[in-house]
Scaffold this motif. Structure first.
Motif, PDB file in Angstrom:
ATOM      1  N   CYS A 177      -9.409  -9.359  -6.870  1.00  6.31           N
ATOM      2  CA  CYS A 177     -10.527  -8.888  -6.046  1.00  6.31           C
ATOM      3  C   CYS A 177     -11.623  -8.248  -6.897  1.00  6.31           C
ATOM      4  CB  CYS A 177     -10.037  -7.881  -5.015  1.00  6.31           C
ATOM      5  SG  CYS A 177      -8.763  -8.579  -3.959  1.00  6.31           S
TER       6      CYS A 177
ATOM      7  N   HIS B 100      -0.046  -8.190  -0.156  1.00  5.13           N
ATOM      8  CA  HIS B 100      -0.107  -6.959   0.629  1.00  5.13           C
ATOM      9  C   HIS B 100       1.244  -6.740   1.303  1.00  5.13           C
ATOM     10  CE1 HIS B 100      -4.741  -7.359   1.350  1.00  5.13           C
ATOM     11  NE2 HIS B 100      -4.458  -6.960   0.135  1.00  5.13           N
TER      12      HIS B 100
ATOM     13  N   GLU C 262     -10.023  -4.758   6.001  1.00  6.32           N
ATOM     14  CA  GLU C 262      -9.608  -5.616   4.889  1.00  6.32           C
ATOM     15  C   GLU C 262      -8.942  -6.869   5.422  1.00  6.32           C
ATOM     16  OE1 GLU C 262     -10.493  -4.361   0.998  1.00  6.32           O
ATOM     17  OE2 GLU C 262      -8.504  -5.207   1.121  1.00  6.32           O
TER      18      GLU C 262
ATOM     19  N   CYS D 150      -2.826  -1.032  -5.575  1.00  8.56           N
ATOM     20  CA  CYS D 150      -4.156  -1.063  -4.985  1.00  8.56           C
ATOM     21  C   CYS D 150      -4.072  -0.523  -3.552  1.00  8.56           C
ATOM     22  CB  CYS D 150      -4.619  -2.520  -4.982  1.00  8.56           C
ATOM     23  SG  CYS D 150      -6.373  -2.752  -4.742  1.00  8.56           S
TER      24      CYS D 150
ATOM     25  N   LYS E 159     -13.940   0.200  -5.122  1.00  4.72           N
ATOM     26  CA  LYS E 159     -14.701  -0.874  -4.485  1.00  4.72           C
ATOM     27  C   LYS E 159     -15.082  -0.364  -3.101  1.00  4.72           C
ATOM     28  CE  LYS E 159     -12.301  -4.582  -3.108  1.00  4.72           C
ATOM     29  NZ  LYS E 159     -12.367  -4.527  -1.636  1.00  4.72           N
TER      30      LYS E 159
ATOM     31  N   MET F 161     -19.294  -8.239  -4.671  1.00  6.54           N
ATOM     32  CA  MET F 161     -18.130  -9.103  -4.518  1.00  6.54           C
ATOM     33  C   MET F 161     -18.491 -10.151  -3.467  1.00  6.54           C
ATOM     34  SD  MET F 161     -14.300  -8.233  -3.214  1.00  6.54           S
ATOM     35  CE  MET F 161     -13.037  -9.493  -3.263  1.00  6.54           C
TER      36      MET F 161
ATOM     37  N   CYS G 196     -14.424 -12.296  -1.345  1.00 13.42           N
ATOM     38  CA  CYS G 196     -13.433 -11.714  -0.426  1.00 13.42           C
ATOM     39  C   CYS G 196     -13.035 -12.732   0.640  1.00 13.42           C
ATOM     40  CB  CYS G 196     -14.028 -10.477   0.235  1.00 13.42           C
ATOM     41  SG  CYS G 196     -12.928  -9.762   1.463  1.00 13.42           S
ATOM     42  N   ARG G 197     -11.758 -12.802   0.952  1.00 14.27           N
ATOM     43  CA  ARG G 197     -11.279 -13.742   1.979  1.00 14.27           C
ATOM     44  C   ARG G 197     -10.873 -13.031   3.261  1.00 14.27           C
ATOM     45  NH1 ARG G 197     -12.457 -16.281  -2.254  1.00 14.27           N
ATOM     46  NH2 ARG G 197     -11.902 -18.482  -2.524  1.00 14.27           N
TER      47      ARG G 197
ATOM     48  N   CYS H 105      -8.400 -10.818   3.959  1.00 15.08           N
ATOM     49  CA  CYS H 105      -6.972 -11.154   3.984  1.00 15.08           C
ATOM     50  C   CYS H 105      -6.261 -10.530   5.181  1.00 15.08           C
ATOM     51  CB  CYS H 105      -6.285 -10.585   2.765  1.00 15.08           C
ATOM     52  SG  CYS H 105      -7.120 -10.864   1.233  1.00 15.08           S
TER      53      CYS H 105
ATOM     54  N   LEU I 270      -6.357 -15.744  -3.478  1.00 18.75           N
ATOM     55  CA  LEU I 270      -7.156 -15.275  -2.345  1.00 18.75           C
ATOM     56  C   LEU I 270      -7.455 -16.380  -1.335  1.00 18.75           C
ATOM     57  CD1 LEU I 270      -9.710 -12.710  -3.787  1.00 18.75           C
ATOM     58  CD2 LEU I 270      -7.336 -12.415  -3.160  1.00 18.75           C
TER      59      LEU I 270
HETATM   60 FE1  CLF Z   1      -5.663  -6.132  -1.396  1.00 22.65          FE
HETATM   61 FE2  CLF Z   1      -7.990  -5.144  -1.129  1.00 22.65          FE
HETATM   62 FE3  CLF Z   1      -6.555  -4.425  -3.194  1.00 22.65          FE
HETATM   63 FE4  CLF Z   1      -7.575  -6.838  -3.032  1.00 22.65          FE
HETATM   64  S1  CLF Z   1      -7.591  -7.500  -0.835  1.00 22.65           S
HETATM   65  S2  CLF Z   1      -6.090  -3.986  -1.094  1.00 22.65           S
HETATM   66  S3  CLF Z   1      -8.731  -4.944  -3.188  1.00 22.65           S
HETATM   67  S4  CLF Z   1      -5.467  -6.336  -3.527  1.00 22.65           S
HETATM   68 FE5  CLF Z   1      -9.487  -8.554  -1.756  1.00 22.65          FE
HETATM   69 FE6  CLF Z   1      -8.478  -9.388   0.472  1.00 22.65          FE
HETATM   70 FE7  CLF Z   1     -11.050  -9.052   0.300  1.00 22.65          FE
HETATM   71 FE8  CLF Z   1      -9.475  -7.017   0.296  1.00 22.65          FE
HETATM   72  S5  CLF Z   1      -9.868 -10.514  -0.848  1.00 22.65           S
HETATM   73  S6  CLF Z   1      -9.721  -8.415   1.972  1.00 22.65           S
HETATM   74  S7  CLF Z   1     -11.187  -7.349  -1.073  1.00 22.65           S
END
Ligand code: CLF
Ligand code: SF4
Length: 523
Positions: free
Chosen positions: A68, A81, A104, A168, A245, A316, A319-320, A322, A330
């Protein structure tokens, strides 16, 4: 053996444990690795697309294999995650608490909730199967810091069992100032805060209430409290050299213009990266915004805002959104392969050596990719042109054009100009190839999703979609199959410029494209 865990040390000796939390390597308790001593610096001079040569070496160490925090890394490295944090302390108008935290996650997704012990087992199982999985994030399904015991217990167990995994955390920031010391003590060196406003007059349209120290605040008071706590938390994190971030949800008509001000505020407080995400607001998700007709931005509106905010602090764009139990690169979601039930049946071997060897090979491929891009850029030297093209790419990862058109769940989009090729986003689509046949309706959604692109790069494509894409003005290109994306985009652009100069084609800008709404469904 069902539910067993073996850990192979770098020297190859193995320990066999029965779903145990106590894991040792060569007779010693495993220690947390990572880059805890690194300096975040709070500098805005580094960003998601930056490479080894552009960043302070200590920061590069932190971001180089975080998918990320480094756009470049996201082609090669995976995250996972664990959904250990169900409770939340605020209400966002884009969230329905039946689903995962939308800060997120893509709305409309429900994750499998785990205990910290189950989560640690899962991390070890995934890391043993996916050697490029380098980061463990806790991002819901509620707010991790509204569930501090479960969150930090999980980090503690993982630090012991899988010490080469980076930790993270993602939070709405309300409780953040109270946990900065713990975050530092647990070596969590990447924290995301979702900040949608710095002005309570904007915030009252996004947050109906927050719950703080046994009291519920509403309206502007709630937004004021939230923004004050978020800024305090961000400052404390950067002062402690923890890489931050900031996520912001772009809500047209509510905070779209205001996010430029948010960008300035977080940049001045040392945030490393700003991730502006589109609001997803389908009525069936049952959110306040979804039920009240609040629309999300189009692809071009999102890009225009990201471009506006892009300055010293990079944006950024990969980002997907998630899910709270996401697993994999991702652009993919392998969470279905690692349910608790399946993990209990797995014989897990956590082998540091093979993980390290795999990652070494990845680094060699990354270097080859950068060298190929540089060599191709040299062929553009001296070219003067204002033309910018968007190119959609079907890829399975590794920075290569290695996916068939009909198998793509998403297309990555690159902007190419005389400056080079730059990743600017991705477009999720419906799968075109269904059981060996092309699906007409899906093709329409693909064309809508990449309508702003001049070409689509694929490893392979059938005659029918080829014709329809061409008719829509999008050139299907399969001559770069299995080559590196950026190098190929630059080569395509060079040929395109030559054709414009010779009068063979006339350059014209393309229209807007749609961001696909709907929940993220595992591939
Ligand atoms: Fe997960 Fe978020 Fe840490 Fe990445 S995700 S807690 S920084 S390890 Fe990444 Fe997913 Fe977008 Fe989040 S692609 S939603 S930014
Ligand atoms: Fe939902 Fe996350 Fe907002 Fe909580 S912080 S209301 S879980 S989007």
């Amino acid at each position: 053996m069902a539910g067993s865990v073996q850990i192979a040390s770098p020297s190859g000796s193995k320990l066999k444990l029965l779903s145990s939390i106590k894991i040792e390597v060569n007779g010693q308790p495993a220690k947390q690795g990572g880059c805890s001593s690194s300096s975040a610096g709070g500098k805005a001079s580094c960003g998601s697309a930056a490479g080894a040569g552009d960043l302070d070496p200590e920061i590069w160490e932190k971001v180089k294999n975080h998918p990320c925090y480094s756009e470049e890394a996201h082609h090669h490295y995976a995250r996972m995650h664990v959904a250990v944090a169900p409770a939340c302390n605020i209400q966002c108008n884009y969230c329905n608490r039946k689903y995962d935290c939308s800060n997120e996650s893509r709305p409309g997704v429900v994750s499998e909730r785990l205990t910290p012990e189950q989560a640690a087992m899962k991390v070890v199982a995934v890391a043993s199967e996916i050697p490029q999985m380098t980061v463990l994030g806790i991002a819901g399904p509620g707010d991790p810091l509204a569930n501090p015991d479960k969150t930090f217990k999980t980090f503690e167990l993982i630090a012991r069992q899988a010490p080469d995994i980076k930790l993270c955390l993602s939070t709405n920031g309300l409780a953040l100032p109270d946990y900065v010391k713990q975050i530092k003590d647990f070596n969590v060196d990447h924290v995301t805060i979702t900040i949608n406003m710095v002005d309570p007059a904007v915030g009252e349209h996004i947050y109906p209430w927050v719950y703080f120290k046994h009291k519920r605040y509403r309206g502007r008071d709630a937004a004021k409290l939230l923004t004050d706590r978020q800024m305090e938390g961000l400052e404390a994190l950067t002062a402690n050299k923890i890489l931050c971030k900031v996520n912001s949800v772009m809500i047209p008509g509510i905070n779209d213009d205001h996010l430029v001000e948010v960008n300035r505020a977080v940049k001045s407080r040392g945030a490393f990266l700003h991730n502006i995400m589109p609001l997803i607001s389908e009525p069936e998700h049952g959110t306040y915004f979804g039920l009240n007709g609040q629309r999300g931005p189009s692809a071009q509106e999102l890009k225009a805002l990201q471009d506006k905010c892009e300055g010293e602090m990079n944006m950024m764009r990969h980002c997907r959104q998630c899910r709270a139990d996401a697993v994999g690169l991702l652009g993919e979601d392998r969470s279905g392969e690692f349910t608790t039930e399946k993990i209990e049946q797995m014989a897990v071997v956590y082998d540091f050596e093979s993980r390290r060897n795999y990652q070494k090979a990845v680094e060699e491929e990354r270097q080859a990719k950068v060298a190929a891009k540089r060599a191709e850029m040299d062929t553009l030297a001296g070219e003067l042109s204002d033309i910018k093209l968007l190119i959609a790419v079907a890829t399975k990862g590794s920075g290569k054009i290695n996916e068939h058109f009909g198998h793509a769940h998403e297309f990555q989009v690159y902007e190419v100009s005389t400056e080079g090729a730059k990743f600017i986003g991705h477009r999720r689509v419906d799968l075109y190839c269904q059981g060996g046949f092309g699906e007409e309706a899906a093709l329409e959604t693909v064309i809508r999703a990449i309508n702003d692109c001049h070409a689509v790069f694929v490893a392979k494509i059938g005659a029918c979609p080829k014709d329809e894409l061409t008719a829509a003005g999008i050139e299907p290109v399969d001559r770069y199959a299995h080559e590196f994306i950026e190098k190929s985009a630059i080569a395509y652009f060079r040929d395109y410029l030559a054709k414009v100069k010779s009068g063979e084609i006339v350059h014209a800008d393309r229209g807007d494209a749609a961001i696909r709404q709907g929940a993220f469904v595992a591939a």
